[in-house]
Design a protein around this motif. Structure first.
Motif, PDB file in Angstrom:
ATOM      1  N   ALA A 120      32.747  81.440  83.689  1.00  0.00           N
ATOM      2  CA  ALA A 120      32.641  80.050  84.147  1.00  0.00           C
ATOM      3  C   ALA A 120      31.708  79.276  83.222  1.00  0.00           C
ATOM      4  CB  ALA A 120      32.110  80.009  85.576  1.00  0.00           C
ATOM      5  N   PHE A 121      31.927  77.982  83.160  1.00  0.00           N
ATOM      6  CA  PHE A 121      31.117  77.082  82.358  1.00  0.00           C
ATOM      7  C   PHE A 121      30.537  76.018  83.277  1.00  0.00           C
ATOM      8  CE2 PHE A 121      34.559  78.721  79.837  1.00  0.00           C
ATOM      9  CZ  PHE A 121      33.946  79.098  78.658  1.00  0.00           C
ATOM     10  N   ARG A 122      29.286  75.651  83.049  1.00  0.00           N
ATOM     11  CA  ARG A 122      28.693  74.557  83.810  1.00  0.00           C
ATOM     12  C   ARG A 122      28.831  73.279  83.000  1.00  0.00           C
ATOM     13  NH1 ARG A 122      23.359  74.755  87.480  1.00  0.00           N
ATOM     14  NH2 ARG A 122      23.761  72.770  88.488  1.00  0.00           N
ATOM     15  N   LEU A 135      39.872  73.261  80.960  1.00  0.00           N
ATOM     16  CA  LEU A 135      38.892  73.711  81.939  1.00  0.00           C
ATOM     17  C   LEU A 135      39.275  73.150  83.304  1.00  0.00           C
ATOM     18  CD1 LEU A 135      35.479  73.225  80.094  1.00  0.00           C
ATOM     19  CD2 LEU A 135      36.731  75.348  80.490  1.00  0.00           C
ATOM     20  N   LEU A 136      39.220  74.001  84.306  1.00  0.00           N
ATOM     21  CA  LEU A 136      39.537  73.602  85.676  1.00  0.00           C
ATOM     22  C   LEU A 136      38.309  73.801  86.555  1.00  0.00           C
ATOM     23  CD1 LEU A 136      42.909  75.528  86.044  1.00  0.00           C
ATOM     24  CD2 LEU A 136      42.648  73.087  85.629  1.00  0.00           C
ATOM     25  N   THR A 137      38.079  72.874  87.465  1.00  0.00           N
ATOM     26  CA  THR A 137      37.022  73.077  88.443  1.00  0.00           C
ATOM     27  C   THR A 137      37.427  74.254  89.338  1.00  0.00           C
ATOM     28  OG1 THR A 137      38.044  71.593  90.045  1.00  0.00           O
ATOM     29  CG2 THR A 137      36.425  70.622  88.500  1.00  0.00           C
ATOM     30  N   MET A 138      36.490  74.762  90.114  1.00  0.00           N
ATOM     31  CA  MET A 138      36.807  75.893  90.986  1.00  0.00           C
ATOM     32  C   MET A 138      37.891  75.519  91.990  1.00  0.00           C
ATOM     33  SD  MET A 138      33.138  77.879  91.350  1.00  0.00           S
ATOM     34  CE  MET A 138      33.451  78.288  92.999  1.00  0.00           C
ATOM     35  N   SER A 139      37.861  74.312  92.530  1.00  0.00           N
ATOM     36  CA  SER A 139      38.886  73.916  93.498  1.00  0.00           C
ATOM     37  C   SER A 139      40.257  73.781  92.832  1.00  0.00           C
ATOM     38  CB  SER A 139      38.502  72.627  94.220  1.00  0.00           C
ATOM     39  OG  SER A 139      38.361  71.562  93.320  1.00  0.00           O
ATOM     40  N   ALA A 140      40.300  73.219  91.625  1.00  0.00           N
ATOM     41  CA  ALA A 140      41.572  73.106  90.908  1.00  0.00           C
ATOM     42  C   ALA A 140      42.083  74.487  90.516  1.00  0.00           C
ATOM     43  CB  ALA A 140      41.404  72.226  89.668  1.00  0.00           C
ATOM     44  N   ALA A 141      41.180  75.377  90.119  1.00  0.00           N
ATOM     45  CA  ALA A 141      41.570  76.744  89.755  1.00  0.00           C
ATOM     46  C   ALA A 141      42.160  77.469  90.963  1.00  0.00           C
ATOM     47  CB  ALA A 141      40.360  77.509  89.221  1.00  0.00           C
ATOM     48  N   ALA A 142      41.538  77.302  92.113  1.00  0.00           N
ATOM     49  CA  ALA A 142      42.040  77.941  93.336  1.00  0.00           C
ATOM     50  C   ALA A 142      43.452  77.446  93.654  1.00  0.00           C
ATOM     51  CB  ALA A 142      41.092  77.668  94.496  1.00  0.00           C
ATOM     52  N   ARG A 143      43.686  76.150  93.508  1.00  0.00           N
ATOM     53  CA  ARG A 143      45.033  75.599  93.745  1.00  0.00           C
ATOM     54  C   ARG A 143      46.044  76.141  92.746  1.00  0.00           C
ATOM     55  NH1 ARG A 143      42.080  70.868  94.538  1.00  0.00           N
ATOM     56  NH2 ARG A 143      42.612  70.151  92.449  1.00  0.00           N
ATOM     57  N   GLU A 144      45.638  76.277  91.479  1.00  0.00           N
ATOM     58  CA  GLU A 144      46.556  76.748  90.428  1.00  0.00           C
ATOM     59  C   GLU A 144      47.132  78.126  90.728  1.00  0.00           C
ATOM     60  OE1 GLU A 144      47.575  75.752  87.128  1.00  0.00           O
ATOM     61  OE2 GLU A 144      46.941  73.722  87.607  1.00  0.00           O
ATOM     62  N   ALA A 200      33.325  75.220  85.925  1.00  0.00           N
ATOM     63  CA  ALA A 200      34.736  75.195  85.561  1.00  0.00           C
ATOM     64  C   ALA A 200      35.102  76.500  84.860  1.00  0.00           C
ATOM     65  CB  ALA A 200      35.015  74.012  84.637  1.00  0.00           C
ATOM     66  N   VAL A 201      36.394  76.809  84.879  1.00  0.00           N
ATOM     67  CA  VAL A 201      36.913  78.007  84.213  1.00  0.00           C
ATOM     68  C   VAL A 201      38.077  77.608  83.315  1.00  0.00           C
ATOM     69  CG1 VAL A 201      36.231  79.527  86.104  1.00  0.00           C
ATOM     70  CG2 VAL A 201      38.514  78.560  86.113  1.00  0.00           C
ATOM     71  N   ARG A 202      38.317  78.406  82.303  1.00  0.00           N
ATOM     72  CA  ARG A 202      39.455  78.141  81.415  1.00  0.00           C
ATOM     73  C   ARG A 202      40.746  78.557  82.099  1.00  0.00           C
ATOM     74  NH1 ARG A 202      37.958  76.786  76.259  1.00  0.00           N
ATOM     75  NH2 ARG A 202      35.914  77.490  75.607  1.00  0.00           N
ATOM     76  N   ARG A 203      41.757  77.716  82.004  1.00  0.00           N
ATOM     77  CA  ARG A 203      43.047  77.989  82.643  1.00  0.00           C
ATOM     78  C   ARG A 203      43.629  79.331  82.168  1.00  0.00           C
ATOM     79  NH1 ARG A 203      46.567  73.226  82.541  1.00  0.00           N
ATOM     80  NH2 ARG A 203      46.206  73.000  84.747  1.00  0.00           N
ATOM     81  N   SER A 247      41.771  81.218  97.396  1.00  0.00           N
ATOM     82  CA  SER A 247      40.674  80.431  97.962  1.00  0.00           C
ATOM     83  C   SER A 247      39.603  80.197  96.892  1.00  0.00           C
ATOM     84  CB  SER A 247      40.061  81.153  99.156  1.00  0.00           C
ATOM     85  OG  SER A 247      39.382  82.315  98.723  1.00  0.00           O
ATOM     86  N   GLN A 248      38.788  79.172  97.106  1.00  0.00           N
ATOM     87  CA  GLN A 248      37.668  78.936  96.206  1.00  0.00           C
ATOM     88  C   GLN A 248      36.707  80.117  96.250  1.00  0.00           C
ATOM     89  OE1 GLN A 248      35.754  75.053  96.037  1.00  0.00           O
ATOM     90  NE2 GLN A 248      37.486  74.173  97.137  1.00  0.00           N
ATOM     91  N   GLN A 249      36.616  80.772  97.399  1.00  0.00           N
ATOM     92  CA  GLN A 249      35.748  81.945  97.530  1.00  0.00           C
ATOM     93  C   GLN A 249      36.225  83.068  96.615  1.00  0.00           C
ATOM     94  OE1 GLN A 249      32.875  81.989  99.120  1.00  0.00           O
ATOM     95  NE2 GLN A 249      32.514  84.049  98.372  1.00  0.00           N
ATOM     96  N   SER A 250      37.541  83.250  96.481  1.00  0.00           N
ATOM     97  CA  SER A 250      38.080  84.275  95.569  1.00  0.00           C
ATOM     98  C   SER A 250      37.694  83.964  94.128  1.00  0.00           C
ATOM     99  CB  SER A 250      39.597  84.364  95.686  1.00  0.00           C
ATOM    100  OG  SER A 250      39.976  84.892  96.933  1.00  0.00           O
ATOM    101  N   ILE A 251      37.822  82.702  93.742  1.00  0.00           N
ATOM    102  CA  ILE A 251      37.455  82.296  92.378  1.00  0.00           C
ATOM    103  C   ILE A 251      35.967  82.566  92.154  1.00  0.00           C
ATOM    104  CG2 ILE A 251      37.381  80.394  90.718  1.00  0.00           C
ATOM    105  CD1 ILE A 251      40.267  81.302  91.630  1.00  0.00           C
ATOM    106  N   LYS A 252      35.140  82.193  93.127  1.00  0.00           N
ATOM    107  CA  LYS A 252      33.698  82.417  93.016  1.00  0.00           C
ATOM    108  C   LYS A 252      33.397  83.910  92.916  1.00  0.00           C
ATOM    109  CE  LYS A 252      29.356  81.188  95.239  1.00  0.00           C
ATOM    110  NZ  LYS A 252      28.740  80.453  96.352  1.00  0.00           N
ATOM    111  N   ARG A 253      34.096  84.732  93.697  1.00  0.00           N
ATOM    112  CA  ARG A 253      33.895  86.185  93.665  1.00  0.00           C
ATOM    113  C   ARG A 253      34.225  86.737  92.283  1.00  0.00           C
ATOM    114  NH1 ARG A 253      37.753  87.712  96.886  1.00  0.00           N
ATOM    115  NH2 ARG A 253      36.715  86.822  98.693  1.00  0.00           N
TER     116      ARG A 253
END
Length: 75
Positions: free
Chosen positions: A43-45, A15-24, A52-55, A28-34
């Motif tokens: 996403a999982f809370r 599981l990756l946080t939104m910021s880690a997912a965006a970097r991967e 967080a999201v699964r890689r 942008s974090q906004q794209s991940i959120k969209r």
């Protein structure tokens, strides 16, 4: 190999946080959120309140989005 503090091992996926997912995926974090809000990325809370999201899901959605962009450019 050291792990990023934002990565948590769950079963056989990470599981990756939104910021880690965006970097991967270099987005942008906004794209991940969209993607999450559109329902194409699950996403999982976490107990800490962080989403967080699964890689594996992240890379699948990123590949799908990139394929769609290539198709649109080919038109």
């Amino acid at each position: 190999m050291s792990r990023k503090p934002s990565a948590i091992e769950v079963e056989d996926d990470t599981l990756l946080t939104m910021s880690a997912a965006a970097r991967e995926v270099n987005k942008s974090q906004q794209s991940i959120k969209r993607w999450i809000l559109c329902g194409i990325l699950k996403a999982f809370r976490l107990p800490t309140g962080i989403y967080a999201v699964r890689r594996g899901d992240l890379f699948r959605v990123d590949a799908m989005v990139m394929d769609n962009k290539k198709d649109e450019q080919a038109k």
